[in-house]
Design an enzyme around this catalytic site. Structure first.
Site, PDB file in Angstrom:
ATOM      1  N   GLU A   1       0.837  -1.218   0.000  1.00  0.00           N
ATOM      2  CA  GLU A   1       0.000   0.000   0.000  1.00  0.00           C
ATOM      3  C   GLU A   1       0.869   1.264   0.000  1.00  0.00           C
ATOM      4  OE1 GLU A   1      -1.486   1.845   3.374  1.00  0.00           O
ATOM      5  OE2 GLU A   1      -0.928   0.266   4.777  1.00  0.00           O
TER       6      GLU A   1
ATOM      7  N   LYS B   1      -5.327  10.815   0.988  1.00  0.00           N
ATOM      8  CA  LYS B   1      -5.497   9.463   1.549  1.00  0.00           C
ATOM      9  C   LYS B   1      -6.726   8.848   0.882  1.00  0.00           C
ATOM     10  CE  LYS B   1      -6.926   7.343   5.859  1.00  0.00           C
ATOM     11  NZ  LYS B   1      -7.350   7.650   7.236  1.00  0.00           N
TER      12      LYS B   1
ATOM     13  N   VAL C   1      -5.269   0.454   3.021  1.00  0.00           N
ATOM     14  CA  VAL C   1      -5.415  -1.008   2.914  1.00  0.00           C
ATOM     15  C   VAL C   1      -6.650  -1.347   2.078  1.00  0.00           C
ATOM     16  CG1 VAL C   1      -5.954  -3.102   4.244  1.00  0.00           C
ATOM     17  CG2 VAL C   1      -4.153  -1.533   5.042  1.00  0.00           C
TER      18      VAL C   1
ATOM     19  N   ASP D   1     -16.762   5.235  14.413  1.00  0.00           N
ATOM     20  CA  ASP D   1     -15.568   5.216  13.563  1.00  0.00           C
ATOM     21  C   ASP D   1     -15.013   3.800  13.413  1.00  0.00           C
ATOM     22  OD1 ASP D   1     -13.267   5.658  12.143  1.00  0.00           O
ATOM     23  OD2 ASP D   1     -12.643   7.408  13.304  1.00  0.00           O
TER      24      ASP D   1
ATOM     25  N   SER E   1     -12.969   1.549  10.551  1.00  0.00           N
ATOM     26  CA  SER E   1     -12.229   1.705   9.293  1.00  0.00           C
ATOM     27  C   SER E   1     -12.877   0.937   8.145  1.00  0.00           C
ATOM     28  CB  SER E   1     -10.801   1.198   9.475  1.00  0.00           C
ATOM     29  OG  SER E   1     -10.136   1.194   8.229  1.00  0.00           O
ATOM     30  N   ALA E   2     -12.860   1.554   6.971  1.00  0.00           N
ATOM     31  CA  ALA E   2     -13.327   0.864   5.754  1.00  0.00           C
ATOM     32  C   ALA E   2     -12.451  -0.351   5.437  1.00  0.00           C
ATOM     33  CB  ALA E   2     -13.342   1.841   4.580  1.00  0.00           C
ATOM     34  N   ASP E   3     -11.253  -0.428   6.052  1.00  0.00           N
ATOM     35  CA  ASP E   3     -10.399  -1.616   5.839  1.00  0.00           C
ATOM     36  C   ASP E   3     -11.118  -2.887   6.273  1.00  0.00           C
ATOM     37  OD1 ASP E   3      -8.432   0.210   5.144  1.00  0.00           O
ATOM     38  OD2 ASP E   3      -7.157  -0.176   6.890  1.00  0.00           O
TER      39      ASP E   3
ATOM     40  N   LYS F   1      -2.886  -1.600  15.480  1.00  0.00           N
ATOM     41  CA  LYS F   1      -2.185  -0.764  16.469  1.00  0.00           C
ATOM     42  C   LYS F   1      -3.149  -0.467  17.616  1.00  0.00           C
ATOM     43  CE  LYS F   1       1.056   1.944  14.551  1.00  0.00           C
ATOM     44  NZ  LYS F   1       1.489   2.999  13.644  1.00  0.00           N
TER      45      LYS F   1
HETATM   46  N1  PSU Z   1      -2.082   1.927  10.765  1.00  0.00           N
HETATM   47  C1  PSU Z   1      -0.739   2.017  10.792  1.00  0.00           C
HETATM   48  N2  PSU Z   1      -0.094   2.612   9.731  1.00  0.00           N
HETATM   49  C2  PSU Z   1      -0.770   3.086   8.646  1.00  0.00           C
HETATM   50  C3  PSU Z   1      -2.212   2.970   8.627  1.00  0.00           C
HETATM   51  C4  PSU Z   1      -2.818   2.387   9.692  1.00  0.00           C
HETATM   52  O1  PSU Z   1      -0.118   1.593  11.736  1.00  0.00           O
HETATM   53  O2  PSU Z   1      -0.146   3.625   7.724  1.00  0.00           O
HETATM   54  C5  PSU Z   1      -2.970   3.472   7.427  1.00  0.00           C
HETATM   55  C6  PSU Z   1      -3.267   2.333   6.441  1.00  0.00           C
HETATM   56  O3  PSU Z   1      -3.161   2.839   5.123  1.00  0.00           O
HETATM   57  C7  PSU Z   1      -4.715   1.997   6.751  1.00  0.00           C
HETATM   58  C8  PSU Z   1      -5.265   3.364   7.084  1.00  0.00           C
HETATM   59  O4  PSU Z   1      -5.402   1.399   5.678  1.00  0.00           O
HETATM   60  O5  PSU Z   1      -4.240   3.993   7.832  1.00  0.00           O
HETATM   61  C9  PSU Z   1      -6.560   3.262   7.882  1.00  0.00           C
HETATM   62  O6  PSU Z   1      -7.161   4.515   7.998  1.00  0.00           O
HETATM   63  P1  PSU Z   1      -8.638   4.635   8.611  1.00  0.00           P
HETATM   64  O7  PSU Z   1      -8.519   4.244  10.052  1.00  0.00           O
HETATM   65  O8  PSU Z   1      -9.003   6.070   8.447  1.00  0.00           O
HETATM   66  O9  PSU Z   1      -9.507   3.710   7.833  1.00  0.00           O
HETATM   67 MN    MN Z   2     -12.209   6.157  10.307  1.00  0.00          MN
END
Ligand code: PSU
Ligand code: MN
Length: 310
Positions: A27, A89, A109, A141, A143-145, A162
């Site tokens: 990614e 992003k 991701v 909240d 994540s879309a992941d 994390k």
């Molecule tokens: N967690 C990490 N490092 C990162 C990310 C998450 O330790 O770089 C990044 C990844 O690209 C992940 C994104 O897909 O943050 C998730 O963001 P969000 O929580 O807004 O979906």
């Molecule tokens: Mn989010």
């Protein structure tokens, strides 16, 4: 070779896919938003080299001038690294805007899984995935992941979520959506900077070939959706739990005080944790990403060899 009109395969990636050779997706939000310049670009290039050293072809994903890219040039990786947090992003919902307007962005991701699936790449290595944020009961909240893991058939190798996230709720979400969570050589879910978290995984597997066989069985069953492979950070790079917990607690307070929310929250927390723990967390981050690239390349190789016994 099935391809998509919006997708550009790097020639090396196209050749590998055509001949059934192992390919590993990578990614780019980790480059723009996950680490500071210049270590971000240096790490991305080192990760590509590690994938190659293990006998697979790396495909770092991004959107460049509206084109979905599977495989970037060195200049493109450096440019995303230099742009840093100013880069767009790009997650699932952002893709149509970037494509329609010819914009450039770094893929999360979720978006990387989408581009991987379009390209026919089955294995993807990263550092940490997004998950259910702490306080999600009121902020919503998530994540879309996680939703992407539920729907798109790509195996994601990470070092665990994390602990800026709620790990228990993240696991519950994955369970609800039928996403297998594999511990590589561990029964416990690793939590990125630490090898332990107090939470278990679904199943422990000890070899890339075993993981490849589970992927093949899942595909043959037509279950759809992805799979999460949690690979603990090498012990010599793991950080003391206390150090990381206090940095995360401080980062969460800072985010609340400044009212940071939505897609800005994760980059803000990553940046604060990096700043509060200094070089220590950065070297841990680099080590675990390389470790994940190594495992992903070996899973991709096992898959290309038909998941034969070790
Ligand atoms: N967690 C990490 N490092 C990162 C990310 C998450 O330790 O770089 C990044 C990844 O690209 C992940 C994104 O897909 O943050 C998730 O963001 P969000 O929580 O807004 O979906
Ligand atoms: Mn989010």
């Amino acid at each position: 070779m099935p391809t998509h009109p919006f997708l550009d395969l790097h020639p090396e990636v196209a050749a590998a896919l055509e001949h059934g050779r192992p390919v590993v997706a990578l990614e780019s939000t980790i480059i723009s938003h996950g680490m500071p310049w210049p270590q971000n670009a240096e790490t991305a290039l080192a990760v590509e080299a590690e994938v190659r050293a293990q006998g697979a072809v790396p495909a770092t994903m991004a959107v460049i001038a509206g084109r979905l890219k599977a495989g970037l040039s060195r200049a493109e990786i450096e440019s995303l690294g230099r742009t840093g947090q100013q880069a767009i992003k790009t997650s699932r919902r952002d893709l149509p805007f970037l494509v329609a307007s010819g914009a450039t962005g770094a893929t999360t991701v979720a978006a990387t899984m989408i581009v991987s699936a379009l390209a026919g790449i089955k294995v993807f290595a990263t550092g940490g995935i997004g998950g259910v944020h702490r306080g999600a009961a009121t902020s919503f909240d998530v994540s879309a992941d996680l939703q992407e893991l539920a729907r798109t058939e790509v195996a994601v190798v990470c070092a665990g979520p994390k602990s800026i996230l709620d790990l228990g709720l993240t696991l519950e979400y994955l369970e609800t959506h039928g996403v297998p969570v594999i511990g590589y050589g561990t029964d416990e879910l690793p939590a990125f900077f630490t090898r332990d978290s107090g939470f278990g995984v679904d199943v422990r597997l000890d070899t890339p070939a075993e993981i490849a066989r589970v992927m093949q069985a899942k595909q043959a069953l037509g279950l759809g959706g992805g799979l999460l492979i949690a690979n603990p950070i090498p012990a010599e790079f793991a950080l003391p739990r206390q150090l990381i917990d206090s940095a995360i607690a401080q980062a969460l307070v800072d985010a609340t005080l400044r009212g940071v929310a939505g897609k800005a929250l994760t980059p803000f927390l990553l940046d604060r944790v990096n700043a509060l723990t200094g070089g220590l967390s950065l070297s841990a981050n680099i080590a675990l990403v390389l470790n994940n690239a190594r495992l992903a390349a070996n899973v991709a190789r096992a898959l290309a060899e038909g998941g034969r016994p070790d």
